[in-house]
Design a protein around this motif. Structure first.
Motif, PDB file in Angstrom:
ATOM      1  N   VAL A   1       0.822  -1.203   0.000  1.00  0.00           N
ATOM      2  CA  VAL A   1       0.000   0.000   0.000  1.00  0.00           C
ATOM      3  C   VAL A   1       0.864   1.265   0.000  1.00  0.00           C
ATOM      4  O   VAL A   1       0.513   2.265  -0.640  1.00  0.00           O
ATOM      5  CB  VAL A   1      -0.988  -0.028   1.197  1.00  0.00           C
ATOM      6  N   VAL A   2       2.030   1.210   0.658  1.00  0.00           N
ATOM      7  CA  VAL A   2       2.844   2.418   0.779  1.00  0.00           C
ATOM      8  C   VAL A   2       3.480   2.802  -0.565  1.00  0.00           C
ATOM      9  O   VAL A   2       3.433   3.967  -0.982  1.00  0.00           O
ATOM     10  CB  VAL A   2       3.923   2.224   1.881  1.00  0.00           C
TER      11      VAL A   2
ATOM     12  N   LEU B   1      -7.370  -1.230   9.972  1.00  0.00           N
ATOM     13  CA  LEU B   1      -7.834  -0.120  10.809  1.00  0.00           C
ATOM     14  C   LEU B   1      -7.139   1.168  10.402  1.00  0.00           C
ATOM     15  O   LEU B   1      -5.983   1.151   9.957  1.00  0.00           O
ATOM     16  CB  LEU B   1      -7.523  -0.410  12.286  1.00  0.00           C
TER      17      LEU B   1
HETATM   18  C1  LIG Z   1      -1.240  -8.768  11.622  1.00  0.00           C
HETATM   19  C2  LIG Z   1      -1.099  -7.347  11.127  1.00  0.00           C
HETATM   20  C3  LIG Z   1      -2.166  -6.481  11.234  1.00  0.00           C
HETATM   21  C4  LIG Z   1      -2.032  -5.144  10.806  1.00  0.00           C
HETATM   22  N1  LIG Z   1      -3.099  -4.303  10.904  1.00  0.00           N
HETATM   23  C5  LIG Z   1      -2.973  -2.997  10.498  1.00  0.00           C
HETATM   24  C6  LIG Z   1      -4.058  -2.098  10.602  1.00  0.00           C
HETATM   25  O1  LIG Z   1      -5.128  -2.456  11.076  1.00  0.00           O
HETATM   26  N2  LIG Z   1      -3.893  -0.808  10.179  1.00  0.00           N
HETATM   27  C7  LIG Z   1      -2.710  -0.371   9.662  1.00  0.00           C
HETATM   28  O2  LIG Z   1      -2.604   0.813   9.309  1.00  0.00           O
HETATM   29  N3  LIG Z   1      -1.675  -1.227   9.531  1.00  0.00           N
HETATM   30  C8  LIG Z   1      -1.762  -2.515   9.942  1.00  0.00           C
HETATM   31  N4  LIG Z   1      -0.712  -3.376   9.823  1.00  0.00           N
HETATM   32  C9  LIG Z   1       0.541  -2.855   9.259  1.00  0.00           C
HETATM   33  C10 LIG Z   1       0.465  -2.842   7.749  1.00  0.00           C
HETATM   34  O3  LIG Z   1       0.198  -4.131   7.286  1.00  0.00           O
HETATM   35  C11 LIG Z   1       1.776  -2.362   7.169  1.00  0.00           C
HETATM   36  O4  LIG Z   1       2.211  -1.196   7.824  1.00  0.00           O
HETATM   37  C12 LIG Z   1       1.648  -2.058   5.697  1.00  0.00           C
HETATM   38  O5  LIG Z   1       1.078  -3.139   5.012  1.00  0.00           O
HETATM   39  C13 LIG Z   1       3.000  -1.720   5.129  1.00  0.00           C
HETATM   40  O6  LIG Z   1       2.888  -1.565   3.751  1.00  0.00           O
HETATM   41  P1  LIG Z   1       4.181  -1.489   2.852  1.00  0.00           P
HETATM   42  O7  LIG Z   1       3.733  -1.145   1.502  1.00  0.00           O
HETATM   43  O8  LIG Z   1       5.174  -0.640   3.532  1.00  0.00           O
HETATM   44  O9  LIG Z   1       4.801  -2.949   2.945  1.00  0.00           O
HETATM   45  P2  LIG Z   1       4.382  -4.265   2.196  1.00  0.00           P
HETATM   46  O10 LIG Z   1       2.941  -4.447   2.072  1.00  0.00           O
HETATM   47  O11 LIG Z   1       5.114  -5.391   2.869  1.00  0.00           O
HETATM   48  O12 LIG Z   1       4.940  -4.049   0.751  1.00  0.00           O
HETATM   49  C14 LIG Z   1       6.300  -4.076   0.417  1.00  0.00           C
HETATM   50  C15 LIG Z   1       6.393  -4.687  -0.946  1.00  0.00           C
HETATM   51  O13 LIG Z   1       7.702  -4.552  -1.448  1.00  0.00           O
HETATM   52  C16 LIG Z   1       7.975  -5.637  -2.265  1.00  0.00           C
HETATM   53  N5  LIG Z   1       9.428  -5.758  -2.414  1.00  0.00           N
HETATM   54  C17 LIG Z   1      10.323  -5.907  -1.417  1.00  0.00           C
HETATM   55  N6  LIG Z   1      11.563  -6.002  -1.923  1.00  0.00           N
HETATM   56  C18 LIG Z   1      11.446  -5.921  -3.258  1.00  0.00           C
HETATM   57  C19 LIG Z   1      12.357  -6.009  -4.334  1.00  0.00           C
HETATM   58  N7  LIG Z   1      13.670  -6.193  -4.102  1.00  0.00           N
HETATM   59  N8  LIG Z   1      11.905  -5.892  -5.597  1.00  0.00           N
HETATM   60  C20 LIG Z   1      10.584  -5.695  -5.824  1.00  0.00           C
HETATM   61  N9  LIG Z   1       9.660  -5.647  -4.845  1.00  0.00           N
HETATM   62  C21 LIG Z   1      10.081  -5.765  -3.583  1.00  0.00           C
HETATM   63  C22 LIG Z   1       7.370  -6.799  -1.489  1.00  0.00           C
HETATM   64  O14 LIG Z   1       7.140  -7.920  -2.288  1.00  0.00           O
HETATM   65  C23 LIG Z   1       6.108  -6.174  -0.940  1.00  0.00           C
HETATM   66  O15 LIG Z   1       4.989  -6.416  -1.762  1.00  0.00           O
HETATM   67  C24 LIG Z   1      -0.814  -4.701  10.248  1.00  0.00           C
HETATM   68  C25 LIG Z   1       0.246  -5.602  10.137  1.00  0.00           C
HETATM   69  C26 LIG Z   1       0.119  -6.890  10.594  1.00  0.00           C
HETATM   70  C27 LIG Z   1       1.294  -7.814  10.489  1.00  0.00           C
END
Ligand SMILES: Cc1cc2nc3c(=O)[nH]c(=O)nc-3n(C[C@H](O)[C@H](O)[C@H](O)COP(=O)(O)OP(=O)(O)OC[C@H]3O[C@@H](n4cnc5c(N)ncnc54)[C@H](O)[C@@H]3O)c2cc1C
Length: 836
Positions: free
Chosen positions: A14-15, A50
């Motif tokens: 999502v980020v 959430l």
């Molecule tokens: C059990 C649980 C419940 C949660 N509940 C909440 C909630 O209710 N509300 C909330 O705000 N947050 C919640 N979170 C936190 C939330 O899930 C994360 O903060 C959020 O999903 C982070 O998003 P992101 O895009 O940073 O990371 P990610 O979703 O992990 O995305 C990172 C992406 O980068 C890709 N990537 C990594 N390295 C490479 C590479 N070398 N080349 C290409 N792609 C790569 C990965 O495949 C991955 O898809 C929860 C987390 C957990 C574990």
């Protein structure tokens, strides 16, 4: 696949996708995202969704607020449903101090425009009939908060980004990253290479591996986080049949869990003690949709308190337990902004509330990339707020602590115990023997205040059943005994801090400021360069010292330094210890490739002891040959002096508004100097003092601090820095922006206020300020001024309310107080004590 793009975003959680979307909205369409697997296959897919708006950090609060607004409009923009349920969020309080926390936060919320309501226990029952009221004092509610479907949200953001020209390459793994000699980035993937101008990493749990690719130890290590989903409950099904609204998100902060309805059942998410770090070296190369084995023992205490509060939770079976990795940083806030030491590399990592933060973090990062600066103060999430001290071992302890403390009471004077003591000034043990109660800043231990002999308090205070705050009353370090009773109000060290202030004012005190960041700049073109980046005139005479600010392009304040001319071509600069990496990165990125300018960081080479108070001259004169009289050592000058057998750069400046000298000395001579000063000071009754006394003394002088009174959000004029800013001296960074902003009319005015009717709770900063019911500003600092005997607040208010004598109101912990704008520097406005 493109071979060139203006921006490459790595990571399709999502980020990353929200960042891509924000870049497109800023008008950049030549942007691409690479995801090693499928969108959301990292952490995003299993998040509970959430969207908690509650956050006492000014930066994070604004980021969250923006996200919720963005998500609300996303379906209309893209046609893609995001499953946003605005069911509201209720946080329960079982103790008066928890209510204080909510009132303190409500002040932050009001100043940033987040809607909150206070509820009684009975009102909560109307909304949440399945909860038990017993022991609940009240609650705070966010009516606009709720939850969303994280995968749908990500898809909607992706659709919006694609509609604006962005491209997304799924099943494309970044395998290496190279910085090209022309400043571009070469992103190597298993499907080919892409060259780009800007590179954004948003790689979630893979951040450790990403850091290795770019040669940075990014201070993020994930922690395991679990939540439980139950089978449907008949009472909830019945509510649904009757068309009753969802009960919303319920948080029992004092028991460290959240709960909401999920598919006719309940979802419980606790923040447990003992949740371990994971992926310390990153996940396995093949990891996808990864979950860990659940740990029911760790969940058990939370299940118990959840059943006590919501008996229905115990009446149905557990359908599934999710145990996934959640990114953490030492302070629990994400890492959003420029990478240190690298150009055009941007980090959007370390999100523990990433679903909530993604929209706002993407928005600010896109502004930073496209416009060169964000529009809100991002110091609270800036990647450079941690230094190299935040290495693996430190992070493991600290991030587990940040996780287990999510729901802990976060007092304004909070000092967390993990990974301490780490950096110690040589005088640490001497200060400890004198009763120092330490705090930590940027890894350094610093005396906050000194517990006098016999100090203590009734242990019953913290042993009362149901006073959950006791867990925060940790010893300052393992095995040490001094404890302090934290509070949002005046606490048990209030009087002791007052005694330190009085002592510095009446006699003489010694303060350890070794944590200051220090830099040396020299060479034939050093002066010209400093002049081109700093808003003040550079001191002309050798030995002179000046306060100089480095502005943002728009004329806000990015950094502050005390600049001393130490030779015809050499300068010694001192900045806030907490911003060493930030300031160093800002300086070095502005440094031209010119052998005529040499810039070095010398923090570790020099310790700093501050001698202040009316007897300071008498003490120091006993141990130096240098004439300290006003005629030969005036205020705002400095020189090398001997201190007995040792030597120091003595600078006649300080942050407390009394006669005094800062002694910047070779670190290895600190204890020699310390002993000499304490021996010489004995006949003058010298005593050490700490940071809390310094803060109170500084407020009485209306001294400004980053990121409170000084910030990129306020122009240097709005912060009242007129005498430190010289637009007529010639070009300097931020000058044109400052002049243009000033010409449009200042939107804020920096004021000092006397707060009336305070009995036990002074302003701390972040309190809302009103005039006739209208919000007209916010406090930036506050506290009791012991020399003037007044409760004070420093604040930014709308200019029309900033005149001296203006009668305003300030809301402290939910209570309105009258506040009068008073002249700047209520203590010694003419600086007679400093010049004495
Ligand atoms: C059990 C649980 C419940 C949660 N509940 C909440 C909630 O209710 N509300 C909330 O705000 N947050 C919640 N979170 C936190 C939330 O899930 C994360 O903060 C959020 O999903 C982070 O998003 P992101 O895009 O940073 O990371 P990610 O979703 O992990 O995305 C990172 C992406 O980068 C890709 N990537 C990594 N390295 C490479 C590479 N070398 N080349 C290409 N792609 C790569 C990965 O495949 C991955 O898809 C929860 C987390 C957990 C574990």
């Amino acid at each position: 696949m493109k071979t060139h793009a203006r921006v490459v975003v790595i990571g399709g959680g999502v980020v990353g996708v929200a960042t891509l979307h924000a870049l497109v909205k800023k008008g950049w369409s030549d942007v691409v995202l690479v995801e090693r697997n499928e969108l959301t296959s990292g952490s995003t897919w299993h998040a509970a969704g959430l969207l908690p708006l509650f956050n006492v950090s000014y930066s994070v609060g604004q980021i969250h607020k923006y996200s919720v607004k963005l998500y609300d409009k996303l379906e209309a923009e893209t046609g893609q449903p995001v499953g946003f349920k605005k069911v509201s969020n209720i946080r329960l309080a079982r103790t008066p101090v928890r209510m204080d926390e909510y009132h303190y936060y409500a002040g932050v919320a009001e100043t940033i425009g987040v809607n909150v309501k206070f509820l009684t226990a009975a009102q909560v029952k109307e909304i949440w009939p399945l909860y038990e009221e017993e022991g609940i004092l009240g609650a705070i509610q966010h009516p606009d908060d709720g939850y969303i479907q994280p995968a749908d949200l990500t898809q909607a953001l992706a659709k919006g980004a694609r509609n604006g020209g962005a491209e997304i390459y799924r099943k494309t793994r970044v395998t290496g990253i190279e910085e090209k000699p022309n400043g571009e980035w070469l992103v190597k993937t298993d499907k080919g290479d892409i060259t780009c101008e800007h590179l954004v990493t948003a790689t979630g749990n893979f951040v450790r591996q990403t850091g290795q690719m770019v040669g940075l130890d990014i201070p993020v290590i994930p922690v395991q986080h679990q939540y439980i989903v139950t089978e449907p409950h008949p009472a909830i099904i019945e509510r649904q049949k009757q068309g009753l609204p969802e009960m919303g998100v319920l948080r029992e902060s004092d028991s460290s869990w959240y709960m909401r309805e999920e598919a006719g059942g309940l979802l419980l998410g606790p923040y447990e003690h003992g949740a371990p770090c994971c992926y310390v070296d990153g996940p396995d190369e093949k990891a996808e949709y990864e979950l860990f084995q659940e740990d029911l023992d760790r969940l058990a205490p939370h299940i118990e308190t959840a059943i006590a509060r919501v008996p229905a939770f115990g009446e149905v079976g557990i359908k599934k337990v999710y145990n996934g990795a959640i990114c953490y940083t030492p302070d629990g806030s994400p890492i959003v902004g420029p990478a240190w030491g690298k150009r055009n590399l941007w980090l959007n990592e370390g999100h523990s509330f990433g679903i909530t933060a993604a929209g706002g973090a993407g928005w600010q990062l896109a502004e930073w990339i496209v416009e060169g600066e964000p529009s809100i103060d991002m110091m609270g999430v800036d990647p450079r707020r941690f230094g190299p001290y935040a290495s693996r071992g430190y992070l493991k302890e600290k991030n587990e602590e940040a996780y287990r403390m999510v729901f802990m009471l976060h007092y304004p004077d909070e000092e967390r115990p993990a990974s301490r003591p780490l950096k110690r000034a040589p005088c640490y043990d001497r200060m400890k023997a004198l009763g120092a109660v330490f705090g930590a800043i940027y890894g350094w231990e610093r005396p906050n205040w000194f517990a006098p002999p016999g100090y203590g308090f009734d242990p019953e205070e913290i042993e009362k059943p149901d006073v959950l705050t006791k867990e925060n009353h940790a010893p300052v370090a393992p095995g040490e005994k001094v404890k302090e009773l934290w509070s949002f109000r005046r606490s048990n060290y209030f009087e002791h801090v007052g005694n330190e202030c009085r002592h510095v004012h009446e006699k003489v005190g010694l303060l350890d400021m070794t944590a200051f960041a220090k830099y040396e700049c020299s060479g034939p073109r050093a002066e010209a360069w400093l002049d081109s980046i700093l808003a003040n005139r550079i001191p002309k005479k050798v030995g002179r010292t000046g306060l100089c600010h480095l502005l943002s392009q728009e004329g806000g304040v990015r950094c502050e330094f005390t600049v001393s001319r130490t030779g015809p071509d050499s300068f010694y600069m001192v900045g806030p210890g907490a911003f060493e990496r930030h300031d160093w990165d800002t300086l070095t990125k502005l440094l031209p490739d010119d052998p005529g300018i040499r810039l070095q960081k010398v923090t570790g080479q020099y310790g700093v002891l501050v001698l202040a108070g009316p007897s300071a001259r008498d003490v120091l004169q006993k141990i130096t040959d240098t004439d300290l009289s006003n005629a030969s050592f005036p205020w705002l000058t400095g020189k090398m002096i001997n201190v007995g057998i040792a030597e120091a750069r003595a600078m006649r400046v300080n942050f407390v508004g009394e006669l005094g000298w800062e002694l910047h000395h070779p670190m290895e001579m600190q204890n020699t100097i310390f002993d000499l000063v304490m021996q010489a000071g004995a006949e003058f009754d010298i005593k050490p003092f700490g940071i809390r006394a310094m803060t109170s003394l500084a407020i009485e002088k209306s001294y400004r601090l980053i990121p409170r009174e000084l910030s990129i959000e306020y122009s240097a004029y709005e912060s009242g820095l007129d005498r430190f800013v010289h637009p007529n001296k010639g070009e300097f960074r931020g000058r044109d922006g400052l002049v243009a902003r000033h010409a449009e009319g200042d939107k804020w005015k920096y004021v000092t206020m006397e707060v009336h009717g305070v009995t036990d709770a002074d302003a701390r900063g972040s309190e809302p300020i009103y005039r006739g019911g209208e919000l007209v500003g916010r406090a930036t600092s506050g506290g009791f001024g012991w020399r003037v005997g007044k409760s004070l607040a420093l604040a930014m208010v709308k200019p029309e309310h900033g005149a001296e004598g203006s009668e305003l109101e300030i809301k402290i912990l939910g209570e309105m107080h009258k506040a009068t704008v008073i002249p700047e520097s209520p203590f010694d406005p003419d600086n007679e004590r400093l010049r004495a």
